[in-house]
Design an enzyme around this catalytic site. Structure first.
Site, mmCIF file in Angstrom:
data_model
loop_
_atom_site.group_PDB
_atom_site.id
_atom_site.type_symbol
_atom_site.label_atom_id
_atom_site.label_comp_id
_atom_site.label_asym_id
_atom_site.label_seq_id
_atom_site.Cartn_x
_atom_site.Cartn_y
_atom_site.Cartn_z
ATOM 1 N N HIS A 287 0.883 -1.177 0.000
ATOM 2 C CA HIS A 287 0.000 0.000 0.000
ATOM 3 C C HIS A 287 0.920 1.226 0.000
ATOM 4 O O HIS A 287 1.976 1.194 0.636
ATOM 5 C CB HIS A 287 -0.818 0.127 1.282
ATOM 6 C CG HIS A 287 -1.796 -0.959 1.555
ATOM 7 N ND1 HIS A 287 -1.457 -2.101 2.218
ATOM 8 C CD2 HIS A 287 -3.132 -1.050 1.309
ATOM 9 C CE1 HIS A 287 -2.527 -2.868 2.357
ATOM 10 N NE2 HIS A 287 -3.559 -2.255 1.822
ATOM 11 N N ASP B 22 2.232 2.086 3.366
ATOM 12 C CA ASP B 22 3.143 1.137 4.038
ATOM 13 C C ASP B 22 4.586 1.567 3.841
ATOM 14 O O ASP B 22 5.422 1.383 4.717
ATOM 15 C CB ASP B 22 3.092 -0.277 3.421
ATOM 16 C CG ASP B 22 1.723 -0.891 3.395
ATOM 17 O OD1 ASP B 22 0.899 -0.536 4.233
ATOM 18 O OD2 ASP B 22 1.492 -1.765 2.519
ATOM 19 N N GLU C 75 -9.212 -13.484 -1.794
ATOM 20 C CA GLU C 75 -8.489 -13.804 -0.553
ATOM 21 C C GLU C 75 -9.194 -14.934 0.178
ATOM 22 O O GLU C 75 -10.408 -14.881 0.421
ATOM 23 C CB GLU C 75 -8.391 -12.569 0.352
ATOM 24 C CG GLU C 75 -7.684 -12.937 1.650
ATOM 25 C CD GLU C 75 -7.383 -11.778 2.581
ATOM 26 O OE1 GLU C 75 -6.965 -10.715 2.104
ATOM 27 O OE2 GLU C 75 -7.559 -11.977 3.793
ATOM 28 N N HIS D 7 -11.128 -13.953 3.346
ATOM 29 C CA HIS D 7 -12.346 -13.190 3.056
ATOM 30 C C HIS D 7 -13.468 -14.112 2.595
ATOM 31 O O HIS D 7 -14.642 -13.859 2.873
ATOM 32 C CB HIS D 7 -12.060 -12.116 2.006
ATOM 33 C CG HIS D 7 -11.074 -11.083 2.452
ATOM 34 N ND1 HIS D 7 -10.666 -10.044 1.657
ATOM 35 C CD2 HIS D 7 -10.415 -10.943 3.628
ATOM 36 C CE1 HIS D 7 -9.786 -9.295 2.325
ATOM 37 N NE2 HIS D 7 -9.615 -9.840 3.520
ATOM 38 N N ASP E 252 -0.927 -12.513 2.075
ATOM 39 C CA ASP E 252 -1.534 -11.465 2.903
ATOM 40 C C ASP E 252 -1.805 -12.087 4.271
ATOM 41 O O ASP E 252 -2.936 -12.431 4.609
ATOM 42 C CB ASP E 252 -2.813 -10.962 2.231
ATOM 43 C CG ASP E 252 -3.365 -9.728 2.922
ATOM 44 O OD1 ASP E 252 -2.816 -9.344 3.971
ATOM 45 O OD2 ASP E 252 -4.349 -9.157 2.422
#
Ligand code: XLS
Ligand code: CA
Ligand code: CA
Length: 436
Positions: free
Chosen positions: A101, A104, A268, A271, A339
């Site tokens: 990101h 980050d 993901e 998710h 992730d």
């Protein structure tokens, strides 16, 4: 050059018999499977936010992890050291990609202009480190959810000024992703959702989100960015209801707003679990609709209702995921991005390596299992047989649109009760186990 992980050697393949915890037992980057190397199939990426910025804080407690590269009190020096540590990590682990990101990699300044200047400095260093190491950017993205200005969302904020701020931020993040040769750009909903409908104009917010994504598509073309734009579904957290709740909801949204051709999905695993689906289901749905793009490879905890982002270790999941991905032709611009974060008590730098080694081995095994399953055509045969009746005259008439309710009534009156066939689920589960 100062090393941030001085006790960690280059991680190598040593085979299943090795008892070295800092070695791969299954992931052998150059091993060819179905015409491609493991590295080409799996396209592993390390995520910046959890791996280098996650310090073990949770809702109940302070950070538990202290990293050498975070010790400088100067925020830009800290950002530079973190980036150098990250590239040392990618190289020692032997992964070819990373993801980040905007926030980050560089700290926010007092104004957007200062923030962008800081980003430019860090991105110049990232470009150099990419060139030195050969590590490439799988995708970039924007953090438009942590800062208080985004408390009510970014593109779905009730304030157009916040919408504008988010647009400026995404514009810059797309530029740096393009500059770094990123293969994709991810849109995850962040706080695009709501806490209560009592204060929310859902229709207006969805229209705004679509407008935002249309602008992103226009800007992508203007930039000449060739990478893939991804939407990453997630049903809840941080908001009670996220608009991009699962692959099916995202598909309906993109289709409704004329965006379906411009995006693919970044699926993901955790998710999917939060959405009440399996990872397998979300992948299958994305593939069936031509929307499969990339994967955030992690796992949730079935006993917990939140996004635990654990490292993937479950061989059933990795096997079934790789089976679907191989069958669909494999990754193009996407890959497997970890992730995931180490647990709060895993405070040593070694733990970061153990976590990634285990996850890479789990996917390497998944890939090998999936290749054998496909070569033997186990499920293909079972499925072809289960649907074989659709090749009959009756099946063809229905599938081609020749049949009507009246013709089907006539058929049923003539032929009577349909013959039943076993679904053979237990047999197929046993067969799957033979491959794991
Ligand atoms: C959060 C998401 C996020 C995206 C990138 O739950 O997983 O990290 O992958 O913004
Ligand atoms: Ca993710
Ligand atoms: Ca997550």
């Amino acid at each position: 050059m100062k090393q941030f992980f001085p006790t960690i050697p280059q991680i190598r393949y040593e085979g299943p018999e090795s008892d070295n915890p800092l070695a791969f037992r299954h992931y052998k980057a150059d091993q060819v499977i179905m015409g491609k190397t493991m590295a080409e199939h799996l396209r592993f990426a390390v995520c910046y936010w959890h791996t280098f910025k996650g310090m073990g804080a949770d809702m109940f407690g302070a950070p538990t992890i202290v990293r050498e590269y975070m010790k400088s009190k100067n925020p830009m020096k800290q950002a530079e050291n973190t980036l150098r540590a990250a590239f040392e990590f990618f190289t020692k682990l032997g992964v070819n990609f990373w993801c980040f990101h905007d926030r980050d990699i560089a700290p926010e300044g007092a104004t957007l202009a200062e923030t962008n200047e800081r980003l430019d400095k860090i991105v110049a260093l990232a470009e150099k480190l990419q060139n030195d190491t050969g590590v490439r950017l799988l995708w970039g993205t924007t953090n438009a959810f942590s800062h208080p200005r985004f408390m009510a969302g970014a593109a779905t904020n009730p304030s157009p000024a916040v919408f504008a701020y988010a647009a400026a931020q995404v514009k810059k993040a797309m530029e740096i992703t393009h500059q770094l040769g990123g293969q994709g750009y991810v849109f995850w909903g962040g706080r695009e959702g709501y806490e209560t409908l009592l204060n929310t104009d859902m229709k207006r917010e969805l229209d705004h989100l679509a407008r935002f994504l249309h602008m992103a598509v226009e800007y992508k073309k203007k930039l000449g960015f060739q990478g893939t734009l991804y939407i990453e579904p997630k049903p809840k957290e941080p908001t009670k209801h996220q608009y991009d709740s699962d692959a099916a909801a995202c598909y309906a949204f993109l289709q409704h707003y004329g965006l379906v051709k411009e995006f693919k999905f970044n699926i993901e695993a955790n998710h999917a679990t939060l959405a009440g689906h399996t990872f397998h289901h979300e992948l299958a749905y994305a593939i069936a609709h031509g929307m499969f793009g990339s994967v955030d490879a992690n796992r949730g905890d079935l006993l917990l209702g939140w996004d635990t982002d654990q490292f993937p270790t479950d061989l059933y999941e990795t096997t079934l995921a790789m089976y679907l991905i191989l069958k669909a032709g494999g990754f193009t611009t996407g890959g497997l991005n970890f992730d995931a974060h180490v647990r709060r008590q895993s405070i040593d730098p070694e733990d970061l390596f153990y976590a990634h080694i285990g996850a890479m081995d789990a996917f390497a095994r998944g890939l090998k299992n999936a290749a054998r399953l496909l070569a033997d055509g186990v499920f293909e045969r079972a499925i072809a047989q289960r649907y074989a009746e659709w090749n009959s005259e009756l099946g063809k008439q229905i599938e081609t649109g020749a049949a009507t309710f009246a013709s089907l009534e006539a058929y049923t009156l003539e032929h009577g009760e349909p013959a039943l066939a076993s679904g053979r689920q237990e047999l197929l589960e046993n067969v799957l186990n033979q491959y794991i």
